[in-house]
Design a protein around this motif. Structure first.
Motif, PDB file in Angstrom:
ATOM      1  N   PHE A  32       0.712  -1.072   0.053  1.00  0.00           N
ATOM      2  CA  PHE A  32      -0.020  -0.104  -0.001  1.00  0.00           C
ATOM      3  C   PHE A  32       0.721   1.197   0.034  1.00  0.00           C
ATOM      4  O   PHE A  32       0.512   2.259  -0.717  1.00  0.00           O
ATOM      5  N   ARG A  33       1.922   1.159   0.642  1.00  0.00           N
ATOM      6  CA  ARG A  33       2.975   2.485   0.625  1.00  0.00           C
ATOM      7  C   ARG A  33       3.596   2.607  -0.685  1.00  0.00           C
ATOM      8  O   ARG A  33       3.627   3.896  -0.998  1.00  0.00           O
ATOM      9  N   ARG A  34       3.801   1.662  -1.332  1.00  0.00           N
ATOM     10  CA  ARG A  34       4.525   1.756  -2.685  1.00  0.00           C
ATOM     11  C   ARG A  34       3.350   2.037  -3.524  1.00  0.00           C
ATOM     12  O   ARG A  34       3.445   2.924  -4.275  1.00  0.00           O
ATOM     13  N   TYR A  35       2.041   1.823  -3.428  1.00  0.00           N
ATOM     14  CA  TYR A  35       1.001   2.272  -4.263  1.00  0.00           C
ATOM     15  C   TYR A  35       0.812   3.681  -4.072  1.00  0.00           C
ATOM     16  O   TYR A  35       0.807   4.374  -4.947  1.00  0.00           O
ATOM     17  N   ARG A  36       0.808   4.072  -2.714  1.00  0.00           N
ATOM     18  CA  ARG A  36       0.615   5.579  -2.346  1.00  0.00           C
ATOM     19  C   ARG A  36       1.792   6.302  -3.076  1.00  0.00           C
ATOM     20  O   ARG A  36       1.594   7.665  -3.328  1.00  0.00           O
ATOM     21  N   SER A  37       3.132   5.878  -3.107  1.00  0.00           N
ATOM     22  CA  SER A  37       4.179   6.571  -3.445  1.00  0.00           C
ATOM     23  C   SER A  37       4.348   6.649  -5.068  1.00  0.00           C
ATOM     24  O   SER A  37       5.169   7.131  -5.690  1.00  0.00           O
ATOM     25  N   GLY A  38       3.179   6.013  -5.793  1.00  0.00           N
ATOM     26  CA  GLY A  38       3.148   5.872  -7.157  1.00  0.00           C
ATOM     27  C   GLY A  38       4.225   4.904  -7.928  1.00  0.00           C
ATOM     28  O   GLY A  38       4.323   5.014  -8.950  1.00  0.00           O
ATOM     29  N   GLN A  39       4.498   4.032  -6.992  1.00  0.00           N
ATOM     30  CA  GLN A  39       5.628   3.086  -7.657  1.00  0.00           C
ATOM     31  C   GLN A  39       4.767   1.844  -8.110  1.00  0.00           C
ATOM     32  O   GLN A  39       5.448   1.095  -8.779  1.00  0.00           O
ATOM     33  N   MET A  40       3.457   1.716  -7.941  1.00  0.00           N
ATOM     34  CA  MET A  40       2.830   0.470  -8.209  1.00  0.00           C
ATOM     35  C   MET A  40       1.783   0.847  -9.299  1.00  0.00           C
ATOM     36  O   MET A  40       0.890   1.788  -9.294  1.00  0.00           O
ATOM     37  N   PRO A  41       2.349   0.432 -10.679  1.00  0.00           N
ATOM     38  CA  PRO A  41       1.803   1.073 -11.995  1.00  0.00           C
ATOM     39  C   PRO A  41       0.107   0.643 -12.055  1.00  0.00           C
ATOM     40  O   PRO A  41      -0.135  -0.251 -11.510  1.00  0.00           O
ATOM     41  N   ASP A  42      -0.604   1.179 -12.978  1.00  0.00           N
ATOM     42  CA  ASP A  42      -1.836   1.154 -13.203  1.00  0.00           C
ATOM     43  C   ASP A  42      -2.010  -0.164 -13.824  1.00  0.00           C
ATOM     44  O   ASP A  42      -1.102  -0.697 -14.649  1.00  0.00           O
ATOM     45  N   GLY A  43      -3.002  -0.973 -13.388  1.00  0.00           N
ATOM     46  CA  GLY A  43      -3.200  -2.248 -13.901  1.00  0.00           C
ATOM     47  C   GLY A  43      -2.354  -3.699 -13.266  1.00  0.00           C
ATOM     48  O   GLY A  43      -2.608  -4.557 -13.577  1.00  0.00           O
ATOM     49  N   SER A  44      -1.837  -3.198 -12.475  1.00  0.00           N
ATOM     50  CA  SER A  44      -1.180  -4.184 -11.408  1.00  0.00           C
ATOM     51  C   SER A  44      -2.084  -4.800 -10.489  1.00  0.00           C
ATOM     52  O   SER A  44      -3.080  -3.966  -9.921  1.00  0.00           O
ATOM     53  N   ARG A  45      -2.116  -5.999 -10.059  1.00  0.00           N
ATOM     54  CA  ARG A  45      -2.949  -6.623  -8.997  1.00  0.00           C
ATOM     55  C   ARG A  45      -2.313  -7.451  -8.072  1.00  0.00           C
ATOM     56  O   ARG A  45      -1.180  -7.967  -8.271  1.00  0.00           O
ATOM     57  N   ILE A  46      -2.843  -7.508  -7.002  1.00  0.00           N
ATOM     58  CA  ILE A  46      -2.454  -8.477  -5.790  1.00  0.00           C
ATOM     59  C   ILE A  46      -3.465  -9.294  -5.664  1.00  0.00           C
ATOM     60  O   ILE A  46      -4.751  -9.110  -5.251  1.00  0.00           O
ATOM     61  N   ILE A  47      -3.111 -10.736  -5.781  1.00  0.00           N
ATOM     62  CA  ILE A  47      -4.076 -11.780  -5.530  1.00  0.00           C
ATOM     63  C   ILE A  47      -3.621 -12.481  -4.178  1.00  0.00           C
ATOM     64  O   ILE A  47      -2.677 -13.191  -4.239  1.00  0.00           O
ATOM     65  N   GLY A  48      -4.632 -12.526  -3.175  1.00  0.00           N
ATOM     66  CA  GLY A  48      -4.307 -13.296  -2.029  1.00  0.00           C
ATOM     67  C   GLY A  48      -4.900 -14.683  -2.420  1.00  0.00           C
ATOM     68  O   GLY A  48      -5.786 -14.834  -3.133  1.00  0.00           O
ATOM     69  N   ALA A  49      -3.938 -15.814  -1.861  1.00  0.00           N
ATOM     70  CA  ALA A  49      -4.576 -17.242  -2.032  1.00  0.00           C
ATOM     71  C   ALA A  49      -4.075 -17.935  -0.720  1.00  0.00           C
ATOM     72  O   ALA A  49      -3.241 -17.965  -0.156  1.00  0.00           O
ATOM     73  N   ALA A  50      -5.120 -18.416  -0.044  1.00  0.00           N
ATOM     74  CA  ALA A  50      -5.064 -19.308   1.175  1.00  0.00           C
ATOM     75  C   ALA A  50      -6.251 -20.216   1.344  1.00  0.00           C
ATOM     76  O   ALA A  50      -7.159 -20.292   0.561  1.00  0.00           O
ATOM     77  N   ARG A  51      -6.073 -21.060   2.488  1.00  0.00           N
ATOM     78  CA  ARG A  51      -7.056 -21.735   2.676  1.00  0.00           C
ATOM     79  C   ARG A  51      -8.746 -21.108   3.280  1.00  0.00           C
ATOM     80  O   ARG A  51      -9.539 -21.798   3.141  1.00  0.00           O
TER      81      ARG A  51
END
Length: 484
Positions: A32-51
């Protein structure tokens, strides 16, 4: 000074164990901090996977709560948080079965950077690696991130490396050690190799000894079952302290590149001499006024596992011949402090007499808290009355020197995750490096087990067992005081 943001390509990051403690405390708040700083470009995604049986909305709610708790001051930016949460998705997954894998295969894209974070027990690494390939999810360009422990001895480390190598090339494997992501750790290389002042002095002609301390105030409560199987040697020395030792002692690499740096680190590990039994001190914290004993926290009344270890090491090469390296780490010590101290030799000849001649230059590199470094130099004490010498620090605390409100110092995890997306392995351990570390560590553990060695008790909130002090005193040296 505003930190320069280096952009990365759009990515899909899948976090196996995405509902776990590490994901909630470190990985997602860091992203989230990287997103807020502008380092996470548009179109990037984070997918959680767990039980856990969650849907996307439930996962986004979980992560919003985690960021509110662990995200620091930035968590108050609700507009940015709302946008960040739209990048998140979730898939319930069965790491050893078939459930969820077809859904994950449909989500993960082939035309962006793919990274898979294995924030799970090492026993699941092989299952995850196999299923990523059998379900057509991973490709030759995918990257995987694996957390320590990288085995518990040489045999298991080799087995783990073979398992990962079955499905991924070494160039795709990122073994993460968060200590290497700290700002000051990286500054070790900048200070050594970017300044003409230090490199000529970085050898046995000028250095008397080097101390590496990683002191913690926390107990093992809550993770006693794990810690009682590992101890301070496996949990801290074999990885964290070993990496700090490599960075402080390695030869200048030919360039600042992943393999060039890691080649030099590997040479240091291979040059480490066996440690004599009387140069190792193991300790275990006793009960104190504000906490239980180690055995109570570990729920094992007969445990001989060390919560503290100190040792004297030597590196068998020309640069460091006869220079001792003193390492120590422990739980429930008097302060939380990580520091590397380079103690330079006395002057070959001093023009001063008596106590005025007994002064040394000391370079102290603080990893936590208050990241920074200072160089102790000798000056004349101001005022009349003759030549009285005192030692004063040339202090560079990063927050003070650079302006703590203007410079953004990234957390270790967020820095390293962005390096994964860039494909930069410089700050990650290579497989042969891990095996070499275990090859040195295993005989030390086997030695004290064969001797039925019992850890020395030390008071919680102290600097460790008295025997650790004597380890230095026998050499007419002293540990640096542990202070926050």
């Amino acid at each position: 000074m505003v930190a320069r943001v280096i952009p990365v390509d759009p990515f899909d990051l899948v976090i196996f164990g995405g509902t776990g403690d590490l994901a909630r405390r470190k990985i997602l708040p860091g992203l989230f901090r990287r997103y807020r700083s502008g380092q996470m470009p548009d179109g990037s995604r984070i997918i959680g996977a767990a039980r856990s049986d969650l849907d996307g909305a439930g996962y986004r709610k979980m992560i919003a709560d985690a960021i509110a708790e662990f995200g620091g001051d930035e968590a108050g930016d609700q507009d940015c948080l709302s946008k960040f949460l739209t990048c998140l998705d979730y898939v319930p997954i069965d790491a050893k079965g078939t459930g969820g894998w077809s859904e994950l295969a449909q989500l993960v894209r082939k035309d962006v950077v793919q990274a898979f974070y294995f924030s799970v027990a090492p026993s699941l690494f092989g299952d995850l690696a196999e299923r990523l390939h059998t379900n057509g999810i991973a490709s030759a360009n995918s990257r995987i991130v694996v957390e320590k422990p990288f085995g518990r001895d040489l045999e298991s480390a080799r087995a783990l490396n073979r398992t990962l190598a079955t499905h991924f090339d070494e160039s795709q494997i990122y073994r993460i050690d968060h200590y290497l992501g700290k700002e000051t750790v990286q500054n070790l290389m900048a200070v050594r190799f970017g300044n003409v002042l230090f490199e000529p002095l970085w050898n046995n002609h000028y250095v008397d000894h080097i101390q590496i301390t990683v002191a913690e105030t926390v107990s093992v409560a809550g993770r006693g079952a794990y810690y009682d199987r590992s101890g301070a040697m496996r949990d801290m020395v074999q990885n964290h302290l070993m990496q700090l030792l490599c960075l402080i002692a390695m030869e200048p690499p030919s360039q600042f590149g992943a393999d060039a740096v890691r080649d030099e680190k590997l040479k240091v590990i291979r040059a480490l001499q066996p440690v004599d039994a009387h140069h190792i001190v193991r300790g275990q914290y006793d009960a104190g006024p504000d906490g239980k004993s180690y055995r109570e926290d570990a729920e094992n009344p007969r445990s001989f596992t060390e919560s503290f270890i100190a040792m004297k090491c030597h590196i068998a090469n020309w640069r460091w011949a006869d220079v001792p390296f003193y390492l120590r780490t422990g739980k429930r010590l008097k302060a939380r402090s990580s520091e590397i101290t380079v103690v330079f030799k006395d002057l070959g000849h001093s023009i001063f007499e008596g106590d005025e001649a007994r002064h040394r230059n000391i370079l102290s590199i603080r990893l936590q808290p208050n990241e920074g470094m200072d160089l102790q130099v000798t000056i004349k004490e101001p005022g009349p009355g003759g030549m009285r010498l005192i030692d004063v620090p040339l202090d560079m605390t990063f927050a003070d020197a650079l302006g703590d409100k203007e410079v953004e110092v990234a957390d270790a995890y967020e820095r390293l995750i962005m390096d994964v997306i860039r494909g930069n392995q410089t700050l990650f351990m290579r497989g042969d490096e891990v095996e070499a570390a275990w090859r040195w560590t295993d005989p030390l553990i086997e030695g004290w087990e064969a001797r039925n060695d019992v850890p020395k008790l030390y008071d919680a909130g102290s600097a460790g067992p008295e025997d650790a002090m004597m380890l230095m005193h026998r050499d007419n040296r002293r540990w640096r005081d542990i202070k926050a």
